[in-house]
Scaffold this motif. Structure first.
Motif, PDB file in Angstrom:
ATOM      1  N   ARG A 146       0.779  -1.352  -0.088  1.00 47.63           N
ATOM      2  CA  ARG A 146       0.112   0.031   0.006  1.00 47.63           C
ATOM      3  C   ARG A 146       0.793   1.230  -0.112  1.00 47.63           C
ATOM      4  O   ARG A 146       0.729   2.114  -0.820  1.00 47.63           O
ATOM      5  N   LYS A 172       2.452   1.701  -3.225  1.00 50.67           N
ATOM      6  CA  LYS A 172       1.543   2.322  -4.299  1.00 50.67           C
ATOM      7  C   LYS A 172       1.265   3.638  -4.211  1.00 50.67           C
ATOM      8  O   LYS A 172       0.989   4.213  -5.158  1.00 50.67           O
ATOM      9  N   GLU A 173       1.397   4.219  -3.032  1.00 51.65           N
ATOM     10  CA  GLU A 173       0.896   5.513  -2.668  1.00 51.65           C
ATOM     11  C   GLU A 173       2.198   6.352  -2.742  1.00 51.65           C
ATOM     12  O   GLU A 173       2.159   7.558  -2.549  1.00 51.65           O
ATOM     13  N   LYS A 203       4.766   6.336  -1.125  1.00 52.06           N
ATOM     14  CA  LYS A 203       5.714   7.045   0.013  1.00 52.06           C
ATOM     15  C   LYS A 203       6.916   6.038   0.285  1.00 52.06           C
ATOM     16  O   LYS A 203       6.723   5.187   1.017  1.00 52.06           O
ATOM     17  N   ASP A 253       2.906   7.226   8.632  1.00 52.06           N
ATOM     18  CA  ASP A 253       2.325   6.762   7.476  1.00 52.06           C
ATOM     19  C   ASP A 253       2.401   4.963   7.654  1.00 52.06           C
ATOM     20  O   ASP A 253       1.339   4.478   7.181  1.00 52.06           O
TER      21      ASP A 253
END
Length: 90
Positions: A19, A22-23, A25, A52
């Motif tokens: 996740r 994909k973001e 970060k 995060d």
């Protein structure tokens, strides 16, 4: 009636890593990956990177445990129980 299933925290951490990646970060994803490769847990403070990671773990069904001062820990070698519907939604 909702069934509960047991999921390894390492699997939750891998979903959180994906996740974060994909973001876009990257720093957070790299820190989580380093802890997954080198240790059995991650210690999360109050910085942006740790925040995060904490949020990604929670979005994937994990619950980091708050400890001493403002630190939370998530142990990869433990398990988490959650409803099957929630897991399928993730």
């Amino acid at each position: 009636m909702n069934d509960t299933i047991t999921i390894g925290n390492r699997e939750i951490a891998l979903m959180a890593f994906d996740r974060l990646r994909k973001e876009d970060k990257k720093d957070s994803a790299l820190k989580l990956a380093r802890c997954l490769l080198r240790g059995t847990s991650i210690s999360l403070g109050i910085g942006d990177i740790d925040w995060d990671i904490d949020m990604a773990i929670q979005q994937c069904g994990g619950m980091p445990r708050t400890g001493y001062r403002y630190t939370a820990h998530f142990h990869f070698n433990r398990n988490t129980e959650m409803e099957k519907d929630k897991y399928d939604g993730i």
